[in-house]
Write a protein that holds these residues in place. Structure first.
Motif, PDB file in Angstrom:
ATOM      1  N   ASN A  91       0.823  -1.204   0.000  1.00  0.00           N
ATOM      2  CA  ASN A  91       0.000   0.000   0.000  1.00  0.00           C
ATOM      3  C   ASN A  91       0.856   1.252   0.000  1.00  0.00           C
ATOM      4  OD1 ASN A  91      -3.153  -0.209   0.379  1.00  0.00           O
ATOM      5  ND2 ASN A  91      -2.257  -2.019   1.314  1.00  0.00           N
ATOM      6  N   ALA A  92       1.973   1.222   0.742  1.00  0.00           N
ATOM      7  CA  ALA A  92       2.867   2.377   0.747  1.00  0.00           C
ATOM      8  C   ALA A  92       3.446   2.623  -0.637  1.00  0.00           C
ATOM      9  CB  ALA A  92       3.991   2.161   1.760  1.00  0.00           C
ATOM     10  N   VAL A  93       3.872   1.554  -1.295  1.00  0.00           N
ATOM     11  CA  VAL A  93       4.418   1.685  -2.644  1.00  0.00           C
ATOM     12  C   VAL A  93       3.371   2.286  -3.583  1.00  0.00           C
ATOM     13  CG1 VAL A  93       5.228   0.384  -4.654  1.00  0.00           C
ATOM     14  CG2 VAL A  93       6.114  -0.158  -2.379  1.00  0.00           C
ATOM     15  N   ALA A  94       2.137   1.786  -3.493  1.00  0.00           N
ATOM     16  CA  ALA A  94       1.072   2.279  -4.365  1.00  0.00           C
ATOM     17  C   ALA A  94       0.768   3.749  -4.100  1.00  0.00           C
ATOM     18  CB  ALA A  94      -0.187   1.434  -4.175  1.00  0.00           C
ATOM     19  N   ARG A  95       0.642   4.119  -2.821  1.00  0.00           N
ATOM     20  CA  ARG A  95       0.283   5.506  -2.487  1.00  0.00           C
ATOM     21  C   ARG A  95       1.427   6.462  -2.795  1.00  0.00           C
ATOM     22  NH1 ARG A  95      -4.404   3.561  -3.064  1.00  0.00           N
ATOM     23  NH2 ARG A  95      -4.747   1.828  -1.648  1.00  0.00           N
ATOM     24  N   ILE A  96       2.663   6.049  -2.521  1.00  0.00           N
ATOM     25  CA  ILE A  96       3.792   6.923  -2.812  1.00  0.00           C
ATOM     26  C   ILE A  96       3.956   7.105  -4.313  1.00  0.00           C
ATOM     27  CG2 ILE A  96       6.315   7.100  -2.673  1.00  0.00           C
ATOM     28  CD1 ILE A  96       6.063   5.671   0.073  1.00  0.00           C
ATOM     29  N   ALA A  97       3.738   6.042  -5.079  1.00  0.00           N
ATOM     30  CA  ALA A  97       3.795   6.165  -6.535  1.00  0.00           C
ATOM     31  C   ALA A  97       2.754   7.170  -7.024  1.00  0.00           C
ATOM     32  CB  ALA A  97       3.568   4.795  -7.180  1.00  0.00           C
ATOM     33  N   GLY A  98       1.535   7.067  -6.489  1.00  0.00           N
ATOM     34  CA  GLY A  98       0.495   8.031  -6.870  1.00  0.00           C
ATOM     35  C   GLY A  98       0.822   9.435  -6.414  1.00  0.00           C
ATOM     36  N   LEU A  99       1.380   9.541  -5.220  1.00  0.00           N
ATOM     37  CA  LEU A  99       1.772  10.832  -4.663  1.00  0.00           C
ATOM     38  C   LEU A  99       2.771  11.538  -5.569  1.00  0.00           C
ATOM     39  CD1 LEU A  99       2.300  12.837  -2.202  1.00  0.00           C
ATOM     40  CD2 LEU A  99       3.949  11.145  -1.422  1.00  0.00           C
ATOM     41  N   VAL A 100       3.836  10.839  -5.949  1.00  0.00           N
ATOM     42  CA  VAL A 100       4.864  11.439  -6.798  1.00  0.00           C
ATOM     43  C   VAL A 100       4.310  11.736  -8.190  1.00  0.00           C
ATOM     44  CG1 VAL A 100       7.125  11.053  -7.853  1.00  0.00           C
ATOM     45  CG2 VAL A 100       6.716  10.342  -5.494  1.00  0.00           C
ATOM     46  N   ALA A 101       3.441  10.864  -8.695  1.00  0.00           N
ATOM     47  CA  ALA A 101       2.862  11.085 -10.022  1.00  0.00           C
ATOM     48  C   ALA A 101       2.035  12.364 -10.062  1.00  0.00           C
ATOM     49  CB  ALA A 101       2.005   9.877 -10.420  1.00  0.00           C
ATOM     50  N   VAL A 102       1.171  12.558  -9.061  1.00  0.00           N
ATOM     51  CA  VAL A 102       0.354  13.772  -9.026  1.00  0.00           C
ATOM     52  C   VAL A 102       1.230  15.000  -8.809  1.00  0.00           C
ATOM     53  CG1 VAL A 102      -1.437  15.000  -7.733  1.00  0.00           C
ATOM     54  CG2 VAL A 102      -1.735  12.584  -8.290  1.00  0.00           C
ATOM     55  N   ALA A 103       2.242  14.876  -7.957  1.00  0.00           N
ATOM     56  CA  ALA A 103       3.147  16.000  -7.720  1.00  0.00           C
ATOM     57  C   ALA A 103       3.897  16.392  -8.985  1.00  0.00           C
ATOM     58  CB  ALA A 103       4.138  15.646  -6.615  1.00  0.00           C
ATOM     59  N   SER A 104       4.102  15.437  -9.883  1.00  0.00           N
ATOM     60  CA  SER A 104       4.883  15.682 -11.097  1.00  0.00           C
ATOM     61  C   SER A 104       4.041  16.157 -12.266  1.00  0.00           C
ATOM     62  CB  SER A 104       5.621  14.400 -11.507  1.00  0.00           C
ATOM     63  OG  SER A 104       6.426  13.917 -10.462  1.00  0.00           O
ATOM     64  N   ILE A 105       2.755  16.305 -12.083  1.00  0.00           N
ATOM     65  CA  ILE A 105       1.900  16.609 -13.227  1.00  0.00           C
ATOM     66  C   ILE A 105       2.253  17.952 -13.858  1.00  0.00           C
ATOM     67  CG2 ILE A 105       0.040  17.720 -11.915  1.00  0.00           C
ATOM     68  CD1 ILE A 105      -1.930  16.315 -13.830  1.00  0.00           C
ATOM     69  N   GLY A 106       2.733  18.900 -13.048  1.00  0.00           N
ATOM     70  CA  GLY A 106       3.135  20.181 -13.610  1.00  0.00           C
ATOM     71  C   GLY A 106       4.303  20.043 -14.566  1.00  0.00           C
TER      72      GLY A 106
END
Length: 459
Positions: free
Chosen positions: A393-408
């Motif tokens: 779950n940590a891997v999944a959430r952190i992956a999503g976290l970094v992906a959304v942070a990188s959208i800019g």
């Protein structure tokens, strides 16, 4: 209701609560930004503040679950989630909302890994695939109810109601948990890696802050550069701490198991896409496609419906045939669906520019989720189910976290047609990589046939 049925029901509702929040927030983002005077940065932080604490504390939550008991940690998480949901609902400013979302993520970190660990510890190994398939299908109903309900609440009343709705399922879960009693006593308590937890939080916070704020300040600004350096150094120290600690928060030895290691590597690419894709799609449909929050929720429903209807079926097939094929084909099919949405134009027409791709996305997601979860958790001993579930779950959430942070970085300052196309292409590439990692990394385990032997009941 027998104990196994009650456990599965509680696990579904508890995870439903955490997933509902993630499903509802996307359709409310434009209204939140308008009401609290924020732009894309506030929309990113409204999502990432939650994912930040969820992802960075979920490993700690797994250790707490294994040490103090799954039922106890779930109860604490439910009460915490209720309080922080109310704080989000009454937020007077964007800063207050961001802090409240971070606290809500901390409470959410206690819920999902403990609920999955509860299933692993209760059901026999041969029955776990089916149970996880049912868990996946029903918890995905949160993604079915969330966008539609959230859109209606935003359009007819206020975005604040999307946080108030968490209170009802929390109350239901607490009532259903009462007959389960207390956790069985554990003779040896797991020691908690507090230093590792602190380094993980600082590392993720600094890195994510830099990724989000670089669009406003630039990479050379100390406001971005200092948090980025501190974050990256902390992440390196986190890995070193986990290697030397006698009681690591992240047991690196788990990655010595092939399916666990390969499954989590695939999760990085798959769940980065599963988070970034819907985030970009929902905002684009409202801000550039001209849809209301309700219509945007309806427009993104087909994948969730297909996941609910087909998730348990693919979970059963994975239990019989092994997860490798489904973990390979599923993400690639989802990626093909996002490529189909590249047909979007300035003159937006949902029925032929978006719907075909969304239907393909739904089929691929249904093929992917349950087999992926079952493959990873099936590689972990039941006694370590809490931390194993927490790692994934940590891997999944952190992956999503970094992906959304990188959208800019990917889309630019706004999600117009060009920005959405770049994002959808990046999502598709990530999904194909996830599928290839699964094909080369996953091995189908030998599964014993289901017998009439009673399942293990230690929780």
């Amino acid at each position: 209701m027998d104990r196994t049925t009650r456990v599965l029901t509680v696990a579904i509702i508890v995870s439903f609560i955490a997933f509902l929040d993630g499903a509802v927030i996307n359709v409310a983002l434009p209204s939140i930004a308008e009401d609290l005077d924020g732009g894309l940065a506030l929309q990113q932080w409204a999502v990432d503040a939650y994912l930040l604490t969820l992802g960075s504390l979920i490993l700690l939550a797994g250790s707490l679950s294994d040490s103090f008991g799954r039922l106890r940690i779930i109860r604490i998480g439910l009460w915490g989630f209720a309080v922080t949901s109310v704080l989000c609902a009454i937020a007077p400013t964007g800063e207050f909302l961001i802090v409240s979302r971070a606290l809500q993520g901390a409470a959410g970190a206690l819920l999902v890994p403990s609920s999955l660990a509860l299933i692993i510890a209760t059901f026999a190994p041969a029955a776990q695939g089916h149970a996880i398939g049912r868990w996946t299908a029903w918890t995905t109903a949160a993604f079915l109810v969330g966008p539609l309900l959230g859109g209606v609440l935003v359009d007819l009343a206020s975005w604040r109601l999307v946080f108030w709705i968490n209170v009802l399922p929390i109350a239901v879960a607490l009532v259903l948990m009462h007959p389960l009693g207390r956790d069985e006593p554990r003779t040896e308590r797991v020691r908690i890696d507090w230093l590792g937890a602190a380094l993980g939080v600082i590392g993720l916070a600094g890195t994510v802050f830099a990724l989000i704020e670089q669009s406003r300040y630039g990479w050379a600004s100390p406001v971005v550069a200092v948090p980025l350096v501190v974050g990256l150094v902390s992440l390196v120290l986190f890995v070193l701490q986990e290697r030397r600690s006698r009681h690591p928060m992240l047991p690196l030895g788990l990655f010595g198991r092939r399916n666990f290691a390969a499954g989590n590597l695939a999760t990085v690419f798959i769940y980065a896409s599963f988070t970034l894709g819907p985030f970009a799609m929902t905002i684009f449909l409202q801000e550039s496609g001209g849809l209301s929050a309700t219509m945007a929720g309806l427009a993104t429903l087909p994948p969730t419906i297909m996941l609910v209807l087909l998730g348990s079926r693919f979970g059963d097939l994975s239990g019989r045939l092994g997860p490798r094929l489904f973990m390979t084909a599923g993400p690639i099919i989802v990626g093909a669906g996002y490529l189909l949405t590249l047909a979007v134009q300035d003159a937006f027409v949902y029925w032929w520019q978006f719907l075909p791709g969304i239907l393909v996305i739904g089929l691929g997601m249904a093929m992917t989720v349950a087999p992926l979860t079952a493959a990873i958790l099936g590689a972990v001993d039941p006694v370590h189910a809490g931390i194993g579930s927490a790692v994934n779950n940590a891997v999944a959430r952190i992956a999503g976290l970094v992906a959304v942070a990188s959208i800019g970085v990917v889309a630019g300052s706004q999600l117009d047609v060009a920005g959405y196309r770049r994002t959808a292409l990046a999502v598709a590439v990530s999904l194909v990589i996830g599928g290839l990692v699964s094909w080369f990394g996953i091995r189908n385990p030998h599964v014993e046939p289901v017998t009439d032997a009673p399942p293990a009941t230690r929780v």
